[in-house]
Design a protein around this motif. Structure first.
Motif, PDB file in Angstrom:
ATOM      1  N   ASN A  17      53.454  -8.835  -7.672  1.00 34.46           N
ATOM      2  CA  ASN A  17      52.323  -8.114  -8.252  1.00 34.46           C
ATOM      3  C   ASN A  17      51.502  -9.021  -9.153  1.00 34.46           C
ATOM      4  O   ASN A  17      50.270  -8.962  -9.143  1.00 34.46           O
ATOM      5  CB  ASN A  17      52.807  -6.909  -9.062  1.00 34.46           C
ATOM      6  CG  ASN A  17      53.131  -5.722  -8.211  1.00 34.46           C
ATOM      7  OD1 ASN A  17      52.556  -5.535  -7.149  1.00 34.46           O
ATOM      8  ND2 ASN A  17      54.068  -4.919  -8.668  1.00 34.46           N
ATOM      9  N   ALA A  20      49.425 -11.191  -7.020  1.00 36.39           N
ATOM     10  CA  ALA A  20      48.416 -10.440  -6.275  1.00 36.39           C
ATOM     11  C   ALA A  20      47.218 -10.046  -7.130  1.00 36.39           C
ATOM     12  O   ALA A  20      46.126  -9.869  -6.607  1.00 36.39           O
ATOM     13  CB  ALA A  20      49.043  -9.194  -5.662  1.00 36.39           C
ATOM     14  N   VAL A  21      47.389  -9.922  -8.433  1.00 38.43           N
ATOM     15  CA  VAL A  21      46.275  -9.482  -9.269  1.00 38.43           C
ATOM     16  C   VAL A  21      45.473 -10.638  -9.851  1.00 38.43           C
ATOM     17  O   VAL A  21      44.490 -10.409 -10.544  1.00 38.43           O
ATOM     18  CB  VAL A  21      46.749  -8.556 -10.411  1.00 38.43           C
ATOM     19  CG1 VAL A  21      47.376  -7.307  -9.868  1.00 38.43           C
ATOM     20  CG2 VAL A  21      47.658  -9.271 -11.369  1.00 38.43           C
ATOM     21  N   HIS A  23      42.680 -13.116 -10.233  1.00 40.68           N
ATOM     22  CA  HIS A  23      41.301 -13.101  -9.737  1.00 40.68           C
ATOM     23  C   HIS A  23      40.754 -14.520  -9.756  1.00 40.68           C
ATOM     24  O   HIS A  23      40.836 -15.209 -10.766  1.00 40.68           O
ATOM     25  CB  HIS A  23      40.461 -12.184 -10.626  1.00 40.68           C
ATOM     26  CG  HIS A  23      39.172 -11.796 -10.009  1.00 40.68           C
ATOM     27  ND1 HIS A  23      38.022 -12.491 -10.215  1.00 40.68           N
ATOM     28  CD2 HIS A  23      38.859 -10.770  -9.173  1.00 40.68           C
ATOM     29  CE1 HIS A  23      37.038 -11.925  -9.547  1.00 40.68           C
ATOM     30  NE2 HIS A  23      37.519 -10.881  -8.900  1.00 40.68           N
ATOM     31  N   LYS A  60      47.784 -12.349  -1.476  1.00 41.51           N
ATOM     32  CA  LYS A  60      46.798 -11.288  -1.675  1.00 41.51           C
ATOM     33  C   LYS A  60      46.413 -10.637  -0.358  1.00 41.51           C
ATOM     34  O   LYS A  60      46.212  -9.424  -0.293  1.00 41.51           O
ATOM     35  CB  LYS A  60      45.548 -11.856  -2.349  1.00 41.51           C
ATOM     36  CG  LYS A  60      45.755 -12.218  -3.780  1.00 41.51           C
ATOM     37  CD  LYS A  60      44.600 -13.045  -4.260  1.00 41.51           C
ATOM     38  CE  LYS A  60      43.756 -12.313  -5.221  1.00 41.51           C
ATOM     39  NZ  LYS A  60      42.684 -13.138  -5.784  1.00 41.51           N
ATOM     40  N   ARG A  64      48.996  -6.850   0.441  1.00 42.78           N
ATOM     41  CA  ARG A  64      48.254  -5.785  -0.232  1.00 42.78           C
ATOM     42  C   ARG A  64      48.820  -4.396   0.090  1.00 42.78           C
ATOM     43  O   ARG A  64      49.203  -3.643  -0.802  1.00 42.78           O
ATOM     44  CB  ARG A  64      46.778  -5.863   0.146  1.00 42.78           C
ATOM     45  CG  ARG A  64      45.943  -4.810  -0.554  1.00 42.78           C
ATOM     46  CD  ARG A  64      44.487  -5.015  -0.289  1.00 42.78           C
ATOM     47  NE  ARG A  64      44.071  -6.254  -0.937  1.00 42.78           N
ATOM     48  CZ  ARG A  64      43.006  -6.931  -0.598  1.00 42.78           C
ATOM     49  NH1 ARG A  64      42.255  -6.515   0.384  1.00 42.78           N
ATOM     50  NH2 ARG A  64      42.685  -8.034  -1.234  1.00 42.78           N
ATOM     51  N   ASN A  71      55.561  -0.423  -4.414  1.00 43.32           N
ATOM     52  CA  ASN A  71      55.369   0.039  -5.782  1.00 43.32           C
ATOM     53  C   ASN A  71      55.507   1.554  -5.878  1.00 43.32           C
ATOM     54  O   ASN A  71      56.080   2.070  -6.843  1.00 43.32           O
ATOM     55  CB  ASN A  71      54.005  -0.396  -6.313  1.00 43.32           C
ATOM     56  CG  ASN A  71      53.979  -1.847  -6.694  1.00 43.32           C
ATOM     57  OD1 ASN A  71      54.965  -2.398  -7.155  1.00 43.32           O
ATOM     58  ND2 ASN A  71      52.842  -2.472  -6.492  1.00 43.32           N
TER      59      ASN A  71
END
Length: 82
Positions: A17, A20-21, A23, A60, A64, A71
């Protein structure tokens, strides 16, 4: 809290996670890991930074939908079993 298989799985999910977040424009470009640098030409070995950037992009892209499902399952399990 006991050291169980569930805590290992939960730790792995939290790490994925976190990757994946990330940016690219907000965080990765500030530390010099933007997409503008490229990965090199054909036959060139990409640097470690370029390989990590490729790994972040692939996580990512590929993870996704599975991350949303995993989760959700973890949240339900925590709600049911505390």
């Amino acid at each position: 809290m006991a050291f169980t298989l569930y805590t290992l799985i939960q730790t792995a999910i939290l790490c994925v996670n976190a990757v994946a977040v990330l940016h690219e424009e907000r965080f990765l470009s500030k530390i010099g890991w933007s997409a503008q640098h490229g990965t090199g030409g054909f036959g060139d070995d990409p640097s470690i930074n370029a390989q990590l950037l490729i790994l972040i992009r692939s996580v990512k892209t590929v993870m996704r939908v599975p991350l949303i499902l995993v989760n959700s399952v973890c949240i339900v399990l925590l709600l049911l079993f505390g």
